[in-house]
Each structure stands twice: as structure tokens, then as C-alpha cells.
Motif scaffolding. Structure first.
Motif, PDB file in Angstrom:
ATOM      1  N   ASP A 104      -3.391   8.954  -6.625  1.00  0.00           N
ATOM      2  CA  ASP A 104      -2.354   7.925  -6.696  1.00  0.00           C
ATOM      3  C   ASP A 104      -2.343   7.288  -8.081  1.00  0.00           C
ATOM      4  O   ASP A 104      -3.060   7.732  -8.993  1.00  0.00           O
ATOM      5  CB  ASP A 104      -2.547   6.889  -5.587  1.00  0.00           C
ATOM      6  CG  ASP A 104      -3.867   6.122  -5.690  1.00  0.00           C
ATOM      7  OD1 ASP A 104      -4.455   6.071  -6.798  1.00  0.00           O
ATOM      8  OD2 ASP A 104      -4.309   5.565  -4.669  1.00  0.00           O
ATOM      9  N   THR A 105      -1.547   6.253  -8.255  1.00  0.00           N
ATOM     10  CA  THR A 105      -1.397   5.637  -9.573  1.00  0.00           C
ATOM     11  C   THR A 105      -2.657   4.943 -10.055  1.00  0.00           C
ATOM     12  O   THR A 105      -2.798   4.667 -11.252  1.00  0.00           O
ATOM     13  CB  THR A 105      -0.248   4.629  -9.547  1.00  0.00           C
ATOM     14  OG1 THR A 105      -0.476   3.662  -8.498  1.00  0.00           O
ATOM     15  CG2 THR A 105       1.084   5.335  -9.306  1.00  0.00           C
ATOM     16  N   GLN A 127      -5.148  10.386  -2.849  1.00  0.00           N
ATOM     17  CA  GLN A 127      -4.082   9.970  -1.945  1.00  0.00           C
ATOM     18  C   GLN A 127      -4.575  10.029  -0.501  1.00  0.00           C
ATOM     19  O   GLN A 127      -5.279  10.955  -0.103  1.00  0.00           O
ATOM     20  CB  GLN A 127      -2.862  10.877  -2.117  1.00  0.00           C
ATOM     21  CG  GLN A 127      -2.174  10.732  -3.457  1.00  0.00           C
ATOM     22  CD  GLN A 127      -1.063  11.755  -3.657  1.00  0.00           C
ATOM     23  OE1 GLN A 127      -0.810  12.593  -2.788  1.00  0.00           O
ATOM     24  NE2 GLN A 127      -0.405  11.713  -4.807  1.00  0.00           N
TER      25      GLN A 127
END
Length: 445
Positions: free
Chosen positions: A173-174, A179
Motif C-alpha cells: 500500500d502507500t 496490502q
């Protein structure tokens, strides 16, 4: 066992010793600590390798911080040799002042009078009580309503991941975290994506000849169904067959040669991940230093919650009071102080990968900056231990029995349902046998 009201506690112990042939468990009243004489406390543990080095450093810290006591450690071989020697020392009146046991082994020992229980008030006076521990870890220390072990840590089965490999696969993810996946299908899809970028396999998981490795993953997945296996002494094992078969079948699915090697032992799995060839590794937190020393880019997280209920298999290194017929009250008081001191100074144990059980350590700003440890610290709130029985726990034959029953499923594609039946039959055989520490079943917590 609570003494009758017309007997003093010491009289009760004496009478019980004569009747049972062994001293039963006893708490001890607070004693007076002499400030003028440094007392030597004998401490037995089974921590070797990197954990042994870390424990030695922690002991140096508590020894140097005060003059009331000095800890003299004795390190014995992990597993059966350790527990055999500790039991013999307790039965023979040569027990150390304090020792480390796996929390999962305590239930089998308490009935035999090999352990004294902890005085809750005395611990609370030192700042150690249920408010300073995650609930499942604190509760595991009890047998009935008496506290027989105080956890130093939780060491769960987690998932490490190579951040470079997983980033290239597009599954981070960012924030650079893996994730989340919330079902077996989502996790399998993620793994197949990673397999396209990994030099080796998407996942490293070693199981050959290692019942503990098979059990750790299986029971974590089983517990994610919101279930627990029950092993009532003298009764029959209570196992949800559908959940057990589903969990074992999922493990079988992972070993398809693409996601994970069809045949891998523990050492090979560690080596594959440590050399950067795989994207993920299912292992215990005790391998953190291994990966740090390997110099690979990695992070860690709980194994994904695939069946609805967050759960992670774990055990705890816990402090116990091996039974002493005539405990020295000065040393017993100082033993309590030592345990409190070590719990409060257990940040170094976190650096080694374990999750300290003492919440003021894991809730500190210093711990929040400890990566990847802080990324899997939440596992302490969701730990699941072995089913409670006298024959379960780390270093026992229970996990090897499980491995013997199910390895054919993972190795050769045997029928998962038949494997669970074999495991259940073995568990029932053990349940029909009395606890050797309480063969007549008379002890009540």
C-alpha cells in the motif's frame, strides 16, 4: 487447592505432602528484604543462540541496576532435557528460585506440586497486574483461579515479506505495508502475483519432518474460524471437522510448487527468504535477527485474517516459581522484584523480535519506532495457545503427533479428512491417560 479454614497454610501443605507423597502448591507471605546483603538468585532458562545472548544482556542490566540481588543463570538444552531436569530439581528439593517455562506447559505441571503460585497482591505492589498485560497473555498464566506463570513475551507465528519483491509485484500500500487480504481467495491471488516477480517462490514455508511448523500454521488458521480445539481429560477431543479440513486443505493449496515449494524443510525455507529469492516467509518472530543479519529489505505483519476472526498462533516464555518446600522468604521477595525489574526492562527483548508482554514497554514511543516489531505488535491481542491439556505445549510430543498425522496431506496429497481423523484418534488416546503429575485426578485448582 484452597486449604480448609481450620488449618494454617503451612499445616495444610504438610498434611497434603503426607497424603499425596509430594508437596502441593503454595503461595508465600511477603518477607523482609535485607538491604545490607546481596542475595544470589538461581535462574534457570532454556534460551540459547541469539535469544540466549539477549537474555544475558538483560540479566546484566538488572544486576547492575541494584545491589539487593544477583542473578546466577543456568542454561539448559531446549525441550525435553530442560523440562525433565527442572521437574527433577523440583521433586528433589533442589529447585532454582525462578525459571522460564513455556506458558503452554504450565497446565501439566501445576497439579504435580512442581510449581508454586504467584501472589497477585505482591505482584501488584510492584506494578505487575492484569492491566499491564494483553488479556489473553495474562489469562494464560492461570490454572483455575491461581496464577502459575507470568509471561515475559509472546512469540507468535507471523509473516515476513521482502519489501523490494513485493513492491515490484505491486502488492504494497502507500505506506509500504502489505496490502490486506480478507479471504483465502484474495490471499492466493496476492501470492500468485508475487510469484511473478520473485526469483524463487512467492512464499517460503518449511514443514518437512517438523510437526511444530505444521501445527503453528494449522492452528492459527483453525482459530481464525472463531473456534478452539478442546481436550477434556478423560473425554473426547472436540474438533470442528469442517474447519479443520478447510484449514488443512488451504495449507495443501499453498504447496503447489508455484506459491511455495511442494517439499521444503525449515532450514531451506529460511535460506530461500534470507537470500532474497522469495517474497514472503511464514515463521516465528525469533527469526527476526536472522533476517536482519542477512541484510535483506523486509517487513513483517500478522498472517492475514482469512476466515473472519483475527488469530495468531503463539507461545510465551513465562516466569515460574519451581516449588520449594521451605522457600527462603528473603529470596522469594527478591525473586518477585527481579521479575518486575526484568519485565520493566524488556525493551531489549523486543529488539530480538519477541513481543514483550508488559504493556508499558510495547505502548512506549520508543517501541513505536522499532520496525518491523511495531508492525506485528497487535498480534499480542490475538494470540492463540495450544489447547489446554497436560500433554500439549512447546517441546512436547503433541505437535509432532499432529505432524505425523497430516504430513502426507502436504507432501503427497493425502485426504485431509482422513488426516484429521488420525490426529483426533491420537488426541483421544492421550486424553484417556491420566496426567502423570496427578494420576488419580484429585488436584483441584
Amino acid at each position: 487447592m484452597t486449604p480448609p479454614l481450620d488449618l494454617s497454610r503451612r499445616q495444610f501443605l504438610t498434611a497434603s505432602s503426607l497424603a499425596a507423597g509430594a508437596a502441593l502448591l503454595a503461595g508465600c507471605a511477603p518477607g523482609q528484604v535485607s538491604a545490607s546483603d546481596t542475595q544470589t538468585l538461581q535462574f534457570w532458562h532454556l534460551l540459547s543462540g541469539g535469544d540466549g545472548v539477549t537474555m544475558s544482556s538483560l540479566l546484566d542490566g538488572v544486576n547492575d541496576a541494584q545491589d539487593a540481588y544477583r542473578i546466577r543463570p543456568t542454561v539448559l538444552a531446549w525441550g525435553t532435557p530442560y523440562y525433565t531436569k527442572l521437574a527433577m530439581a523440583g521433586a528433589g528439593g533442589r529447585a532454582p528460585d525462578v525459571a522460564i517455562m513455556h506458558a503452554t506447559r504450565v497446565n501439566g505441571w501445576a497439579p504435580g506440586g512442581l510449581l508454586d503460585d504467584w501472589d497477585l497482591d505482591r505482584l501488584a505492589d510492584l506494578g505487575v497486574d492484569k492491566s499491564t498485560f494483553p488479556a489473553p497473555i495474562w489469562e494464560k498464566g492461570f490454572v483455575g483461579d491461581r496464577l502459575f506463570s507470568v509471561a515475559l513475551d509472546a512469540h507468535p507465528f507471523v509473516m515476513m515479506f521482502n519489501t523490494d519483491v513485493c513492491d515490484a509485484a505491486g502488492v504494497l500500500d502507500t505506506d509500504g505495508r502489505l496490502q490486506e487480504t480478507a479471504s483465502p481467495e484474495e490471499f492466493l491471488d496476492q501470492l500468485r502475483t508475487v510469484s511473478g516477480t520473485a526469483e524463487g517462490h512467492a512464499l517460503s514455508y518449511g514443514y518437512l519432518g517438523d510437526g511444530a511448523q505444521m501445527w503453528r500454521l494449522f492452528y492459527g488458521l483453525y482459530a481464525q474460524h472463531g473456534l478452539a480445539i478442546e481436550l477434556p481429560l478423560g473425554g473426547k477431543a472436540v474438533i470442528d471437522k469442517d474447519a479443520a479440513v478447510e484449514s488443512l486443505t488451504f495449507m495443501q493449496t499453498l504447496l503447489d510448487g508455484e506459491i511455495a515449494a511442494a517439499q521444503n524443510d525449515y532450514g531451506s525455507a529460511i535460506a530461500e527468504f534470507a537470500t532474497g529469492k522469495s517474497g514472503m516467509l511464514m515463521t516465528g518472530v525469533w527469526e527476526l535477527r536472522t533476517m536482519q543479519n542477512a541484510g535483506i529489505p523486509f517487513d513483517a505483519t500478522m498472517i492475514p485474517t482469512l476466515y473472519g476472526t483475527p488469530a495468531v498462533y503463539a507461545d510465551s516464555h513465562s516466569f515460574v516459581l519451581p516449588h520449594q518446600t521451605n522457600a527462603d522468604e528473603t529470596k522469594r521477595e527478591l525473586t518477585y522484584q527481579f521479575v518486575a525489574d526484568l519485565l520493566k526492562g524488556s525493551f531489549g527483548w523486543a529488539e530480538a523480535g519477541h513481543i514483550p508482554a508488559f504493556l508499558p514497554v510495547t505502548e512506549s514511543a520508543e517501541y513505536a519506532d522499532l520496525i518491523p516489531q511495531a508492525h506485528y505488535a497487535e498480534a499480542a491481542e490475538h494470540v492463540v495457545y495450544d489447547p489446554t491439556a497436560w500433554f500439549t505445549g512447546s517441546g512436547s510430543s503433541f505437535q509432532e503427533d499432529f505432524g505425523a498425522a497430516v504430513q502426507g496431506v502436504l507432501l503427497s496429497g493425502d485426504d485431509p479428512a482422513a488426516a484429521i481423523d488420525r490426529f483426533e484418534a491420537r488426541a483421544n488416546t492421550m486424553l484417556a491417560q491420566p496426567n502423570p503429575a496427578d494420576p488419580e485426578g484429585k488436584w483441584k485448582p
